[in-house]
Design an enzyme around this catalytic site. Structure first.
Site, PDB file in Angstrom:
ATOM      1  CD  GLU A   1      -2.431   2.478  -2.865  1.00  0.00           C
ATOM      2  OE1 GLU A   1      -3.060   2.952  -1.906  1.00  0.00           O
ATOM      3  OE2 GLU A   1      -1.272   2.042  -2.790  1.00  0.00           O
TER       4      GLU A   1
ATOM      5  CG  HIS B   1      -1.980   1.025   1.181  1.00  0.00           C
ATOM      6  ND1 HIS B   1      -1.735   2.328   1.531  1.00  0.00           N
ATOM      7  CD2 HIS B   1      -3.277   0.947   0.814  1.00  0.00           C
ATOM      8  CE1 HIS B   1      -2.852   3.026   1.383  1.00  0.00           C
ATOM      9  NE2 HIS B   1      -3.801   2.210   0.953  1.00  0.00           N
TER      10      HIS B   1
END
Length: 185
Positions: free
Chosen positions: A171, A101
């Site tokens: 992302e 992430h």
């Protein structure tokens, strides 16, 4: 191979105590329609302290949502205070684990080789790795986005990655909290 259904994952980050997690899971189940569940796969990624509560709620209420985790350690066990192994998550019926992430890469300095090790631990425990890749605003503005994201993907994907066991989550870090929206292009 049949087309994969879109995946909508809710990463709760460091939010909700276990009581709030149960309530949020139940509220989500009331909001999801049969058509929603047929059209997309849904997963919840609560903080580790809430995983057991969410697992119990999903299973006892027969909610057709997958349980996910936000991170894992690459080792099976050992002297890693505060860490959680993929094997531990698998025992809680977690089916997807987010690795790489943007917050982990930025705030904890995680590099693609570490992300790959975590993803391989996830696959070794028969779960799906959700491998995150993406560029910052500075990287995008410098014209390095495509090369950087391609390199992250090459270096982060686990050995044995297939469409059945690995999800690549793009992302656009530059769009998070900025009001800018990433387009499909």
């Amino acid at each position: 191979m049949a087309d994969r259904k879109p995946l909508i994952s809710g990463n709760w980050k460091m939010n909700h105590n276990h009581f709030e997690a149960i309530q949020t899971t139940q509220k989500l189940s009331y909001a999801l329609t049969r058509e929603d569940i047929e059209a997309v796969d849904v997963s919840l990624h609560p903080p580790f302290t809430d995983i057991r509560s969410v697992q119990t709620t999903l299973e006892s209420d027969k909610i057709p949502v997958s349980l996910g985790a936000q991170n894992c350690h690459w080792e099976v066990s050992g002297a890693f205070t505060g860490e959680v192994s993929a094997a531990m998550l698998a025992k809680l019926n977690v089916s997807l684990v987010i690795v790489g992430h943007s917050e982990r890469r930025t705030d904890h300095g995680e590099q693609s080789a570490l992300v790959k090790a975590k993803a391989e631990a996830v696959l070794a425990n028969a779960m799906t790795a959700v491998v995150c890749i993406g560029e910052t605003e500075a990287q995008r503005d410098a014209g390095n986005a495509e090369a950087l994201v391609t390199q992250q993907m090459r270096d982060s994907l686990p050995a044995g990655a297939t469409a059945a066991n690995t999800v690549v989550a793009y992302e656009p870090v530059w769009a998070i909290g900025t009001g800018e929206t990433a387009t499909p292009e």
